[in-house]
Design a protein around this motif. Structure first.
Motif, PDB file in Angstrom:
ATOM      1  N   ARG A  69       0.667  -1.311   0.182  1.00  0.00           N
ATOM      2  CA  ARG A  69       0.099  -0.110   0.267  1.00  0.00           C
ATOM      3  C   ARG A  69       1.137   0.775  -0.006  1.00  0.00           C
ATOM      4  N   TYR A  70       2.221   0.708   0.346  1.00  0.00           N
ATOM      5  CA  TYR A  70       3.062   2.111   0.505  1.00  0.00           C
ATOM      6  C   TYR A  70       2.882   2.539  -0.651  1.00  0.00           C
ATOM      7  N   VAL A  71       4.236   1.703  -1.179  1.00  0.00           N
ATOM      8  CA  VAL A  71       4.455   1.724  -2.693  1.00  0.00           C
ATOM      9  C   VAL A  71       3.215   2.244  -3.318  1.00  0.00           C
ATOM     10  N   GLY A 106       1.378   7.009  -6.529  1.00  0.00           N
ATOM     11  CA  GLY A 106      -0.171   7.234  -6.710  1.00  0.00           C
ATOM     12  C   GLY A 106      -0.073   9.036  -6.717  1.00  0.00           C
ATOM     13  N   ILE A 107       0.913   9.159  -6.118  1.00  0.00           N
ATOM     14  CA  ILE A 107       1.516  10.377  -6.075  1.00  0.00           C
ATOM     15  C   ILE A 107       2.471  10.822  -6.965  1.00  0.00           C
ATOM     16  N   ARG A 108       3.113   9.686  -8.009  1.00  0.00           N
ATOM     17  CA  ARG A 108       4.810  10.470  -8.935  1.00  0.00           C
ATOM     18  C   ARG A 108       4.751   9.111  -9.640  1.00  0.00           C
ATOM     19  N   LYS A 109       5.408  10.050 -10.370  1.00  0.00           N
ATOM     20  CA  LYS A 109       5.267   8.944 -11.679  1.00  0.00           C
ATOM     21  C   LYS A 109       6.211   7.279 -11.592  1.00  0.00           C
ATOM     22  N   TRP A 110       7.760   7.714 -10.544  1.00  0.00           N
ATOM     23  CA  TRP A 110       8.074   6.304 -10.273  1.00  0.00           C
ATOM     24  C   TRP A 110       8.670   6.724  -8.162  1.00  0.00           C
ATOM     25  N   SER A 134      14.446   5.635 -10.981  1.00  0.00           N
ATOM     26  CA  SER A 134      15.927   5.545  -9.591  1.00  0.00           C
ATOM     27  C   SER A 134      16.028   4.537  -9.040  1.00  0.00           C
ATOM     28  N   TYR A 135      17.773   4.464  -8.618  1.00  0.00           N
ATOM     29  CA  TYR A 135      17.126   3.022  -7.100  1.00  0.00           C
ATOM     30  C   TYR A 135      16.819   2.467  -6.520  1.00  0.00           C
ATOM     31  N   ALA A 136      15.558   3.962  -6.335  1.00  0.00           N
ATOM     32  CA  ALA A 136      14.607   3.274  -5.219  1.00  0.00           C
ATOM     33  C   ALA A 136      13.847   2.062  -5.976  1.00  0.00           C
ATOM     34  N   ASP A 137      13.292   2.442  -7.466  1.00  0.00           N
ATOM     35  CA  ASP A 137      12.091   1.273  -8.025  1.00  0.00           C
ATOM     36  C   ASP A 137      12.806   0.016  -7.892  1.00  0.00           C
ATOM     37  N   PHE A 138      13.578  -0.471  -8.303  1.00  0.00           N
ATOM     38  CA  PHE A 138      15.207  -1.304  -8.131  1.00  0.00           C
ATOM     39  C   PHE A 138      15.028  -2.124  -7.322  1.00  0.00           C
ATOM     40  N   ALA A 148       0.436   0.206  -7.043  1.00  0.00           N
ATOM     41  CA  ALA A 148       1.381  -0.705  -7.289  1.00  0.00           C
ATOM     42  C   ALA A 148       1.405  -1.417  -7.981  1.00  0.00           C
ATOM     43  N   LYS A 149       0.404  -2.380  -8.489  1.00  0.00           N
ATOM     44  CA  LYS A 149       0.418  -3.640  -9.404  1.00  0.00           C
ATOM     45  C   LYS A 149       1.421  -2.727 -10.843  1.00  0.00           C
TER      46      LYS A 149
END
Lengths: 230, 230
Positions: A150-152, A157-161, A168-172, A195-196
């Motif tokens: 839910r946090y993802v 929901g408010i950002r592209k990535w 960024s590193y955060a996505d990976f 998130a999905k």
């Protein structure tokens, strides 16, 4: 060619593999079962954990966060606009916060338990704690994963990535840890639509392909693990 | 003036306080009991952990490793030869490896258990897990701390400081975590002479003084906690 000592279902190793793949750094992969605590491996990383990177000049870089910073410092600039660590100060803070979130918090609450119970215990001898997974532990990890999803979902929901407007590193880091849960059939994709969709986008990147082909001996991945539409 | 939200016996907070003190950055300290999970605090750091730095421009930086990198990027250059993050690539790798060692591994095996059992449980209500320390847990932490002391002794036996020839973040990360064990009377100073001498050197720095004056309510520190010759 650099060497990465890793395990296919070690989430921290997957984080580094995704970065190296995205940057197009050809890497020799050597599989290590860290829980066996081989002396040769402990000499490379006394902390006894994968991943460990050995660069072309022989420099040994141990630990996912350390390797990620090192890759940024040695290969980040060459990636130009595709650099995975932003240059803006506030964006660096947010990226590192989320990398830490998954590499430490998600690992402590979810991925460490799932991989330990379902994968590492399978290899280990009985006197080293091997055996069948403790399903009480697995159930706790399965409950813990939901608020993370839910946090993802909230962030994407408010950002592209995950950390902002750019991959960024955060996505990976997030995708690496979640992909281990997914391999083991424990990623609750009905928890959050956003998130999905974010995971579908990350998973579609060419950098992800080698991870989708991974197979741990004796463990078939979840049914939709390698499918981009799940 | 920046604000640091911390707890006097949170080892990660101590790491950041030592850096800020060493750099002479005057900071407003606000004490937070993270375990109370106050909504105002969780809005600043959804991970729910101290420390959190709020810089002059209002930027919120959460988590010890993230704050340490941020301070290096905003104040490191001004420190000149006293910069606590080396500029050489291999030295950066070694410094970050050891920061991670203490902030993650030592915390997981020693300082988290000691502080949780002996400090945080004292504040918490019974329904939130408060109560007397579980001495079985404390005994495990006391056993775990010994190999860490010997590792510090090994490293400082072959180097001037923990990560190399110069004082670095690694020394402050290690000293921050060990100082919490020391406050609680659980630092085994008879384990390794070299580790003890290194700690005496770190403890003698003016940056350490404010930490030696810390007192947690209802808990007197170990007898030699504030003494430079112990």
């Amino acid at each position: 060619m650099p060497t990465l000592i890793h395990h296919p279902l070690c989430p921290h190793s997957r984080f580094i593999r995704l970065i190296l793949n995205e940057y197009g750094v050809e890497t020799r992969l050597i599989e290590e079962r860290a829980s066996e605590r081989r002396p040769e491996f402990l000499r490379l990383n006394p902390a006894g954990r994968t991943p460990v990177l050995i660069d072309d000049d022989g420099l040994v870089v141990a630990g996912a966060s350390v390797i990620a910073e090192y890759i940024d410092e040695t290969r980040g600039a060459a990636a130009g606009s595709g650099r995975l660590m932003p240059l803006d100060l506030a964006e660096r803070v947010e990226t590192r916060r989320l990398v830490e979130w998954f590499n430490v918090k998600f690992f402590d609450e979810v991925s460490n338990w799932l991989v330990n119970e379902k994968v590492y215990k399978r290899y280990a001898s009985a006197e080293n704690g091997g055996g069948a997974p403790d399903m009480d532990v697995v159930r706790v990890a399965r409950a813990n994963v939901k608020p993370h999803m839910r946090y993802v979902g909230y962030l994407t929901g408010i950002r592209k990535w995950l950390a902002g407007d750019r991959l960024s590193y955060a996505d990976f880091a997030a995708a690496a840890h979640i992909s281990c849960a997914d391999y083991l059939g424990d990623a609750p994709w009905d928890e959050d639509e956003s998130a999905k969709h974010w995971y579908q986008r990350v998973k579609s990147r060419p950098a992800f392909r080698p991870l989708l082909a991974d197979r741990a001996p004796g463990m078939t991945p979840g049914r939709y693990y390698a499918e981009l539409d799940f």
